[in-house]
Write a protein that holds these residues in place. Sequence first.
Motif, PDB file in Angstrom:
ATOM      1  N   UNK A 225     108.973  35.177-116.138  1.00 22.93           N
ATOM      2  CA  UNK A 225     109.468  36.423-115.565  1.00 22.93           C
ATOM      3  C   UNK A 225     109.759  37.447-116.657  1.00 22.93           C
ATOM      4  N   UNK A 226     110.298  36.993-117.786  1.00 24.37           N
ATOM      5  CA  UNK A 226     110.532  37.895-118.912  1.00 24.37           C
ATOM      6  C   UNK A 226     109.225  38.505-119.386  1.00 24.37           C
ATOM      7  N   UNK A 227     108.194  37.671-119.480  1.00 22.40           N
ATOM      8  CA  UNK A 227     106.904  38.184-119.915  1.00 22.40           C
ATOM      9  C   UNK A 227     106.343  39.227-118.965  1.00 22.40           C
ATOM     10  N   UNK A 228     106.499  38.983-117.665  1.00 24.67           N
ATOM     11  CA  UNK A 228     105.990  39.914-116.670  1.00 24.67           C
ATOM     12  C   UNK A 228     106.734  41.248-116.713  1.00 24.67           C
ATOM     13  N   UNK A 229     108.047  41.205-116.755  1.00 20.82           N
ATOM     14  CA  UNK A 229     108.835  42.442-116.712  1.00 20.82           C
ATOM     15  C   UNK A 229     108.859  43.172-118.045  1.00 20.82           C
ATOM     16  N   UNK A 230     108.479  42.488-119.133  1.00 21.85           N
ATOM     17  CA  UNK A 230     108.446  43.144-120.442  1.00 21.85           C
ATOM     18  C   UNK A 230     107.194  43.985-120.637  1.00 21.85           C
ATOM     19  N   UNK A 231     106.158  43.740-119.829  1.00 25.71           N
ATOM     20  CA  UNK A 231     104.882  44.405-120.056  1.00 25.71           C
ATOM     21  C   UNK A 231     104.361  45.186-118.862  1.00 25.71           C
ATOM     22  N   UNK A 232     105.046  45.128-117.733  1.00 25.24           N
ATOM     23  CA  UNK A 232     104.495  45.788-116.549  1.00 25.24           C
ATOM     24  C   UNK A 232     105.602  46.205-115.588  1.00 25.24           C
ATOM     25  N   UNK A 233     105.372  47.314-114.877  1.00 25.36           N
ATOM     26  CA  UNK A 233     106.288  47.750-113.820  1.00 25.36           C
ATOM     27  C   UNK A 233     105.747  47.338-112.458  1.00 25.36           C
ATOM     28  N   UNK A 234     104.754  46.451-112.453  1.00 25.18           N
ATOM     29  CA  UNK A 234     104.148  46.003-111.199  1.00 25.18           C
ATOM     30  C   UNK A 234     105.162  45.411-110.217  1.00 25.18           C
ATOM     31  N   UNK A 235     106.160  44.615-110.674  1.00 26.82           N
ATOM     32  CA  UNK A 235     107.134  44.096-109.703  1.00 26.82           C
ATOM     33  C   UNK A 235     107.876  45.195-108.948  1.00 26.82           C
ATOM     34  N   UNK A 236     108.241  46.290-109.629  1.00 22.10           N
ATOM     35  CA  UNK A 236     108.921  47.395-108.954  1.00 22.10           C
ATOM     36  C   UNK A 236     107.970  48.057-107.950  1.00 22.10           C
ATOM     37  N   UNK A 237     106.724  48.232-108.340  1.00 21.18           N
ATOM     38  CA  UNK A 237     105.758  48.822-107.427  1.00 21.18           C
ATOM     39  C   UNK A 237     105.520  47.925-106.215  1.00 21.18           C
ATOM     40  N   UNK A 238     105.568  46.611-106.444  1.00 21.94           N
ATOM     41  CA  UNK A 238     105.398  45.669-105.341  1.00 21.94           C
ATOM     42  C   UNK A 238     106.539  45.821-104.337  1.00 21.94           C
ATOM     43  N   UNK A 239     107.776  45.958-104.857  1.00 19.64           N
ATOM     44  CA  UNK A 239     108.929  46.150-103.968  1.00 19.64           C
ATOM     45  C   UNK A 239     108.794  47.463-103.204  1.00 19.64           C
ATOM     46  N   UNK A 240     108.303  48.504-103.889  1.00 22.73           N
ATOM     47  CA  UNK A 240     108.079  49.786-103.220  1.00 22.73           C
ATOM     48  C   UNK A 240     107.076  49.632-102.083  1.00 22.73           C
ATOM     49  N   UNK A 241     106.014  48.885-102.341  1.00 22.09           N
ATOM     50  CA  UNK A 241     104.997  48.647-101.306  1.00 22.09           C
ATOM     51  C   UNK A 241     105.587  47.871-100.128  1.00 22.09           C
ATOM     52  N   UNK A 242     106.386  46.836-100.424  1.00 20.73           N
ATOM     53  CA  UNK A 242     107.009  46.048 -99.360  1.00 20.73           C
ATOM     54  C   UNK A 242     107.970  46.912 -98.550  1.00 20.73           C
ATOM     55  N   UNK A 243     108.717  47.776 -99.246  1.00 22.77           N
ATOM     56  CA  UNK A 243     109.634  48.681 -98.545  1.00 22.77           C
ATOM     57  C   UNK A 243     108.879  49.621 -97.615  1.00 22.77           C
ATOM     58  N   UNK A 244     107.764  50.169 -98.106  1.00 20.28           N
ATOM     59  CA  UNK A 244     106.939  51.045 -97.266  1.00 20.28           C
ATOM     60  C   UNK A 244     106.399  50.282 -96.067  1.00 20.28           C
TER      61      UNK A 244
END
Length: 330
Positions: A225-244
Amino acid sequence: MNKPVLTIVVPCFNEEEVLAETSAQLSSVLLELMEELLISLDSKILFVDDGSRDRTWELIEVENERNPNIRGLKLARNVGHQNALLAGLETAAKHSDCVISIDADLQDDITVIHQFIEKFWEGQDIVYGVRDSRETDTYFKRTTALGFYRMMERIGIKLVPNHADFRLMSKRALDELLKYKETNLFLRGLVPLVGFKSTKVYYDRKERFAGESKYPLKKMLAFAFDGMTSFSVAPIRFVTFIGFLAVLISAIAAGYAITQELLGHTESGWTSLIISIWFVGGLQMLGIGIIGEYIGKIYHEVKRRPRYAVEKDLYTNILEVKQQSEAVIN
């Protein structure tokens, strides 16, 4: 071309059970490379003690006194594998033409170090040690590992699949890597960003020589998870998509409810109401948690605290004394 000075950096945390054997095997490889005139006689092995609670540092000191090719670096406290590895790389970069990093558990095949050096002589700045297969892993670990690499590739993070931290880096590649000053370290993602010529060497991973793994499932998940959040904002965009998507579903449900009201087919909907509330509430908590993770990383970055503190240095100090002695003789 002069023979390059090689330093093998080995981060250690509670490795008293394997340290003597690791030292013996790596020393044997180092001597073979010297005899084949592939590396300088000044090449060393640097063990980095990451705040171990056992006799790891005592054993490093013993090996240092017994073997002139062994050096040690003791950190003041446990700072984690990536920071300990970085401490060793920074120390070795001052006096080396190339550096190889490897874990102390002897799972990585040290015989391919010869191939690393050969690739370095061919002009490669970075040589990745890559597992040829994962057949020795459990089905769960093999599946999750492959899923992790696929996910990282999909969100735009360039990693070398099946590569851990067993690699060679030239001095210029290492100097570029050390310009990255972030606190949240994920070296497997940073090294490919450096660029320069690189290649891979494949090998079969062995069973751990002794002791227990320092990466249980909990730590592995946190590391991923550290590796993912250190290099990409994709998780935040995923939450935005789920919210939409949740808003869209809610709008459709509202339209259906209004239609039923107009048609006179209304029924009590306590269950669906509660499920909807829990669903939306869960999405909100998930979104807040992921955003909070990023804010936490920003918090750690802006403080700019030192990533480690060195308590004892049996590498730089000895080299400085040697250089002063040689200067006096000359």
